[in-house]
Enzyme design. Structure first.
Site, PDB file in Angstrom:
ATOM      1  N   ASP A  35     -36.204  14.826  16.303  1.00  0.00           N
ATOM      2  CA  ASP A  35     -35.905  13.508  15.755  1.00  0.00           C
ATOM      3  C   ASP A  35     -35.179  13.603  14.417  1.00  0.00           C
ATOM      4  O   ASP A  35     -34.987  14.688  13.867  1.00  0.00           O
ATOM      5  CB  ASP A  35     -37.196  12.711  15.563  1.00  0.00           C
ATOM      6  CG  ASP A  35     -37.673  12.061  16.852  1.00  0.00           C
ATOM      7  OD1 ASP A  35     -36.899  12.072  17.823  1.00  0.00           O
ATOM      8  OD2 ASP A  35     -38.808  11.566  16.892  1.00  0.00           O
ATOM      9  N   LYS A  57     -33.112   8.601  15.997  1.00  0.00           N
ATOM     10  CA  LYS A  57     -32.794   7.168  16.050  1.00  0.00           C
ATOM     11  C   LYS A  57     -32.842   6.591  14.649  1.00  0.00           C
ATOM     12  O   LYS A  57     -33.684   6.952  13.835  1.00  0.00           O
ATOM     13  CB  LYS A  57     -33.813   6.408  16.913  1.00  0.00           C
ATOM     14  CG  LYS A  57     -33.982   6.908  18.329  1.00  0.00           C
ATOM     15  CD  LYS A  57     -34.985   6.027  19.057  1.00  0.00           C
ATOM     16  CE  LYS A  57     -35.294   6.562  20.445  1.00  0.00           C
ATOM     17  NZ  LYS A  57     -36.178   7.731  20.404  1.00  0.00           N
ATOM     18  N   GLY A  89     -43.579  13.517  11.178  1.00  0.00           N
ATOM     19  CA  GLY A  89     -44.923  12.983  11.032  1.00  0.00           C
ATOM     20  C   GLY A  89     -45.814  13.376  12.188  1.00  0.00           C
ATOM     21  O   GLY A  89     -45.871  14.543  12.577  1.00  0.00           O
ATOM     22  N   ILE A  93     -48.502   8.399  15.989  1.00  0.00           N
ATOM     23  CA  ILE A  93     -48.537   7.314  15.004  1.00  0.00           C
ATOM     24  C   ILE A  93     -47.116   6.795  14.815  1.00  0.00           C
ATOM     25  O   ILE A  93     -46.306   7.385  14.100  1.00  0.00           O
ATOM     26  CB  ILE A  93     -49.151   7.777  13.666  1.00  0.00           C
ATOM     27  CG1 ILE A  93     -50.599   8.241  13.885  1.00  0.00           C
ATOM     28  CG2 ILE A  93     -49.110   6.643  12.630  1.00  0.00           C
ATOM     29  CD1 ILE A  93     -51.321   8.668  12.647  1.00  0.00           C
ATOM     30  N   MET A 169     -41.831   1.774   8.217  1.00  0.00           N
ATOM     31  CA  MET A 169     -40.547   1.216   8.682  1.00  0.00           C
ATOM     32  C   MET A 169     -40.411  -0.272   8.346  1.00  0.00           C
ATOM     33  O   MET A 169     -39.969  -1.068   9.166  1.00  0.00           O
ATOM     34  CB  MET A 169     -40.395   1.422  10.199  1.00  0.00           C
ATOM     35  CG  MET A 169     -40.511   2.868  10.638  1.00  0.00           C
ATOM     36  SD  MET A 169     -40.598   3.074  12.433  1.00  0.00           S
ATOM     37  CE  MET A 169     -42.233   2.453  12.807  1.00  0.00           C
ATOM     38  N   GLY A 198     -40.682   9.685   0.964  1.00  0.00           N
ATOM     39  CA  GLY A 198     -41.992  10.198   0.581  1.00  0.00           C
ATOM     40  C   GLY A 198     -42.226  11.637   0.991  1.00  0.00           C
ATOM     41  O   GLY A 198     -41.956  12.031   2.126  1.00  0.00           O
TER      42      GLY A 198
END
Length: 495
Positions: A35, A57, A89, A93, A169, A198
């Protein structure tokens, strides 16, 4: 045979936030499907000699539609490929990992899920904002601020929740989120923080209250990726903000070593908060491996001399193919400096000789007190070793010198980053090669740091200014020099 697909979380921020289980899966993978929101160093490190598919994306721009990603995983697994689906991440989640797992299950493909550290944990911690804190906050809610296309979404229901509210997001929908929360009765004075990037060394954090955070975010031009947190623990940030207080935080630092040598230096700089840009100016090409092994078969050497870490690494990678380390019994080893000695120790050997000053002239001086004219000496080195240093060693004993590697310009140089605060040069060859690749004008407004006298002389010969030189010719000393330079600049700014 159908292979199992590993759906893995890459964590957020430092590449060291990767779990050991995910690291092992990446090492064993044939194919990586990854990703956008993960540390690109992971792909640089683990993507070598593998098939790599980028399927990231962002709003309005999908490298590959989700249904095609799902089918890619199925097709490759049914070809018998070991596939790791790597997500920033945690995959379960807000990562759509469960959708992909269900698709694999429906199509008869076994799977395993390896958790990752989610941004809702990493970003607040790196901003000095605990998600929970006894007597202040005893619960935390993870909420998506980005709803499915065509779904407006309603955030009223979260207004009365106790504890920390962490919105993923949500920057694009910030006015909607805040408006709904206010309509739902949230206290307009509740503290809010928005954390951009972050966990990375370009992290940026703004704070405010529910009633004014939209205006503050617009003024500061906060962009994505960013996390929104509403919590009474935000007041602890003034005492717990270790991450952004590191000495090199947010500084863009260019390093010019060969890629194979740069990891240790990059790790040190990143630990101190720097944004590291690898611009390798050297491409290391081993050579004369057969000649080296022939020489070692012909005779036993009294001394083996190493003038670089590369020479150590290349020597032992060749030697240990057909030898035991004990076969070197009787040969003393001399190294030119600290870094060379550290690499030698990775092969479970300690140097017999190492000068206190890590330069060629000091090396010759040390050897002159130990070598006898009849001693048999092996000197494996590069084609750019300084000729008078090589000759100085040859004047002391019976020396077999072999060029076991060459330094060349990289064929595909890395692009220059837009932001450049500091650049570190660790040898004269990195200076000369950098200027050949990028030109002198690329160093305008950039502070230049040098590892030692010889490198500084090369920089000065090109008409460049050395902002600071390390006290000794070592990587540790060079990093300390950079920290001192930044600290001095901060003091000058305050004055």
């Amino acid at each position: 045979m159908i292979e199992k697909v590993i759906i893995a979380g890459a964590g957020i921020g430092s590449r060291k936030n990767l779990t050991l289980a995910v690291q092992e899966a990446l090492e064993e993978a044939d194919i990586l499907v990854f990703d956008r929101l993960l540390n690109p160093e992971l792909i640089q490190t683990y993507g070598k000699d593998k098939e790599v598919y980028y399927v990231g994306k962002k709003s309005g721009d999908h490298a590959l539609p989700q249904d095609e990603i799902n089918q890619l995983l199925v097709d490759q697994a049914k070809k018998g490929k070991k596939v790791v689906r790597l997500k920033g991440g945690d995959p379960y989640i807000f990562g759509r990992g469960s959708e992909e797992a269900l698709y694999l299950k429906e199509n008869g493909v076994p799977f395993e899920v390896l958790p990752g550290v989610t941004s809702g944990v990493v970003a607040p911690a790196c901003a000095g904002i605990p998600a929970t804190h006894r007597d202040l906050v005893t619960s935390v809610s993870f909420i998506t601020g980005h709803r499915k296309k065509g779904v407006v979404g309603n955030f009223h229901e979260y207004a009365q929740l106790e504890g920390s509210l962490v919105f993923y997001m949500g920057v694009k929908n910030l006015p909607k989120i805040v408006g709904d929360l206010l309509e739902g009765g949230i206290d307009p004075k509740r503290p809010v923080a928005i954390i951009e990037n972050g966990g990375y060394n370009n992290q940026r954090t703004i704070t405010g209250q529910v009633e004014n955070i939209v205006q503050i975010a617009e003024k500061e031009a906060i962009g994505s990726p960013a996390l929104i947190i509403i919590s009474e623990t935000i007041g602890l940030r003034k005492d717990l903000n270790f991450f952004e207080d590191r000495p090199l935080f947010g500084k863009h630092v260019l390093i010019t070593r060969a890629l194979s040598q740069s990891r240790g230096l990059a790790d040190q700089l990143e630990k101190e908060g720097a944004l590291v840009h690898n611009l390798p100016t050297l491409d290391i090409q081993p050579k004369n491996e057969d000649l080296l092994l022939e020489k070692l078969e012909e005779k036993t050497y009294d001394y083996i001399l190493f003038m670089s870490a590369n020479a150590v690494d290349i020597f032992f990678k060749n030697y240990l193919k057909d030898h035991d380390i004990r076969d070197l019994y009787g040969s003393k080893i001399a190294v030119i400096g600290k870094k060379t000695q550290e690499v030698l120790e990775t092969y479970h050997l300690r140097a017999d000789l190492c000068p206190k000053v890590y330069v060629g002239e000091a090396f010759i001086d040390l050897l002159s007190h130990h070598l006898k004219p009849q001693d048999q000496v092996l000197l494996p080195h590069s084609q750019i070793s300084r000729p008078h240093i090589v000759q100085g060693i040859k004047d002391l004993a019976q020396v077999d010198e072999i060029i076991i590697y060459e330094n060349h310009l990289p064929k595909d140089p890395a692009p220059l980053p837009e932001k450049r605060d500091y650049i570190l040069f660790t040898s004269s060859s990195t200076v000369n090669h950098y200027l050949d690749l990028y030109g002198k004008e690329s160093l305008d407004q950039v502070d230049i740091l040098s590892i030692g006298d010889i490198t500084s002389q090369t920089l000065l010969s090109h008409g460049l200014t050395v902002s600071k030189q390390s006290q000794e010719a070592s990587i540790d000393s060079l990093v300390e020099a950079l920290k001192e330079l930044v600290q001095d600049e901060h003091k000058n700014e305050k004055n």
